[in-house]
Design an enzyme around this catalytic site. Structure first.
Site, PDB file in Angstrom:
ATOM      1  CD  GLU A 123      -2.794  -5.751   4.536  1.00 32.58           C
ATOM      2  OE1 GLU A 123      -3.492  -4.860   5.042  1.00 32.58           O
ATOM      3  OE2 GLU A 123      -1.554  -5.685   4.437  1.00 32.58           O
TER       4      GLU A 123
ATOM      5  CD  GLU B 218      -2.929  -0.914   2.392  1.00 34.37           C
ATOM      6  OE1 GLU B 218      -2.867   0.089   3.115  1.00 34.37           O
ATOM      7  OE2 GLU B 218      -3.757  -1.811   2.564  1.00 34.37           O
TER       8      GLU B 218
HETATM    9  C1  BGC Z   1      -2.003  -2.282   6.352  1.00 30.65           C
HETATM   10  C2  BGC Z   1      -1.828  -3.052   7.639  1.00 30.65           C
HETATM   11  C3  BGC Z   1      -2.767  -2.475   8.692  1.00 30.65           C
HETATM   12  C4  BGC Z   1      -4.180  -2.649   8.196  1.00 30.65           C
HETATM   13  C5  BGC Z   1      -5.249  -2.160   9.166  1.00 30.65           C
HETATM   14  C6  BGC Z   1      -3.421  -1.980   6.003  1.00 30.65           C
HETATM   15  O1  BGC Z   1      -3.498  -0.717   5.441  1.00 30.65           O
HETATM   16  O2  BGC Z   1      -1.329  -2.912   5.310  1.00 30.65           O
HETATM   17  O3  BGC Z   1      -0.496  -3.015   8.033  1.00 30.65           O
HETATM   18  O4  BGC Z   1      -2.593  -3.025   9.947  1.00 30.65           O
HETATM   19  O5  BGC Z   1      -4.334  -1.909   7.019  1.00 30.65           O
HETATM   20  O6  BGC Z   1      -5.154  -0.804   9.361  1.00 30.65           O
END
Ligand code: BGC
Length: 457
Positions: A357, A165
């Site tokens: 994610e 990101e």
């Molecule tokens: C990130 C993580 C973060 C998650 C929740 C993502 O933007 O890659 O490292 O913990 O969001 O905020």
């Protein structure tokens, strides 16, 4: 819901990032990262909580066993740049190499494909003081680091992701996480240098690893929604926010260039930064695009042009689930994931998509069974996963090429500047009891899904 809805070759994984879990911040010859520095200088809630984090550096054997026992087939980790190359540039650390080789081996021994992110935001502090991502030198520093990682660890990694990101990381610089004054100029500078660095590092890795390596990169997808989109103003506002949050990071990699004209504020800075040849240098075709989705960005007309507000109609949850926001106040809108998957399918940056994610922080309920067994009830998290996975299944059924899904995160961890409080894990970490791990109900739900039971939430 059944795992067959996702096809037989679908990768099921859990994700994490080095600084958020490893701890061992100064073990052996590791030097501080910008996040260690932030933790030591009152920029992280709770202070130096990253020093130990959840101690993955010493507990990875047990953690990987646990992840495997839940039925997952892949583990996404990231490499800590200052652990692998303590001085930021130059020689790799024997300790760093040995550590990551052991972790990667342990993944394999537990039947987990190791998916590795080269950079999940923990720049060596020593490079930050030399200008960090604001300096164009960062492109070469990052390329050298990528080459070291490829040469030292490439034989053990199944999939690479160059960066996590870049938009969010630019935002850290915008809001002044690293001892800077908040600055839009810095956001754009950091963004442009990351764009150049990501493509450059991908080429260096490809040259080092050869044609068989699988090299992707990840981007946060933030659909921008507005209630009165039909007005001219509304359409322009959506385009501007989309340009600033999404397109100025993803489009140049796909060879589409910057979204000139849509966000004048950004154009002004970019015009001074972009050199001849940069648009080509930023272009790279990846083997997959990692899509990371948490929430949409809602906007409304605001008193100062360019500043956002929030109200968009809340997602209506099934009966019995009143809250539609996470513990961090983020809007829960599963259809946002479906919309970005449809939108990014066919983007010239890559043919294939992987959800690298997706997840949420909720307030967990700690209880004990009559026999003393600890339990953690988190029905909202299970609901969150089920509704978001349903969107993935629907997109696959519509022919969108999605190869995997990684839950964020396998265990509670350090949520950057917010510290320990937001809990994103499938596994609860008891900070009061030696960082004890307790699988939450949502982890057990995944276990049933992945053992090929039909689950309804
Ligand atoms: C990130 C993580 C973060 C998650 C929740 C993502 O933007 O890659 O490292 O913990 O969001 O905020």
């Amino acid at each position: 819901m059944h795992r067959d809805d996702f096809g037989p070759n679908f990768t099921w994984g859990v994700a994490s990032a080095a600084w958020q879990i490893e701890g061992a911040w100064n073990e052996a010859d590791k030097t501080p990262s910008i996040w260690d520095h932030a933790g030591h200088h009152h920029k992280v809630s709770g202070g130096a909580v990253g020093d130990v984090a959840i101690d993955f550096a010493h507990r990875y054997q047990d953690d990987l066993k646990l992840v495997s026992s839940l039925g997952f087939g892949a583990k996404r980790i990231s490499l800590s740049w200052p652990r692998l190359v303590p001085s930021g540039t130059g020689k790799a650390s024997e300790h760093g190499i040995a550590f990551y080789r052991e972790v990667l081996q342990a993944c394999r021994e537990n039947g987990l494909e190791p998916w590795v992110t080269l950079y999940h935001w923990d720049l060596p502090q020593s490079l930050h003081v030399r200008g960090g991502w604001s300096s164009r030198d960062s492109v070469e520093w990052f390329g050298d680091y990528a080459q070291i990682a490829a040469e030292e660890l490439g034989d053990l990694v199944s999939h690479w992701m160059i960066a996590n990101e870049p938009s969010m990381h630019a935002l850290h610089h915008l809001i002044g996480c690293f001892d800077h004054i908040p600055s839009v100029t810095r956001y754009v500078r950091v963004g442009h240098h990351q764009n150049l660095a990501i493509a450059h590092a991908a080429r260096r890795m490809r040259a080092a690893l050869g044609p068989d390596a699988t090299i992707g990169t990840t981007h946060q997808a933030m659909p921008v929604w507005i209630n009165n989109e039909q007005t001219e103003w509304g359409k322009r506002a959506v385009r501007a926010y989309d340009a600033i949050l999404n397109r100025m990071f993803l489009d140049p990699l796909g060879g589409l260039g910057y979204p000139w004209g849509d966000a004048p504020l950004v154009d002004k800075v970019l015009r001074k930064l972009v050199r001849e040849g940069d648009e080509d240098a930023m272009t790279h075709r990846f083997d997959f695009l990692g899509v990371q989705y948490y929430q949409p960005q809602g906007i409304k007309r605001a008193p100062i042009p360019g500043i956002w507000g929030l109200p968009i109609p809340p997602h209506r949850p099934p009966a019995g689930f009143a809250p539609t926001k996470t513990a961090l106040g983020w809007l829960v809108r599963p259809e946002g994931l479906g919309s970005v998957l449809r939108r990014w399918a066919g983007h010239p940056v890559a043919d294939r998509l992987v959800v690298t994610e997706n997840g949420a922080a909720f307030r967990d309920e700690r209880v004990q069974d009559a026999d003393g067994t600890p339990r953690v009830h988190d029905s909202l998290r299970t609901w969150y996963y089920r509704t978001h996975l349903a969107e993935v299944a629907r997109a696959i059924a519509d022919g969108i090429p999605i190869d995997g899904y990684f839950a964020w995160s396998y265990a509670d961890n350090i949520e950057w500047m917010l510290g320990r409080k937001p809990r994103f894990g499938l596994v609860y970490v008891d900070y009061e009891d030696d960082l004890r791990r307790i699988p939450k109900d949502s982890a057990l739900w995944f276990q049933r899904l992945l053992s090929a039971e039909t689950v309804d939430g």
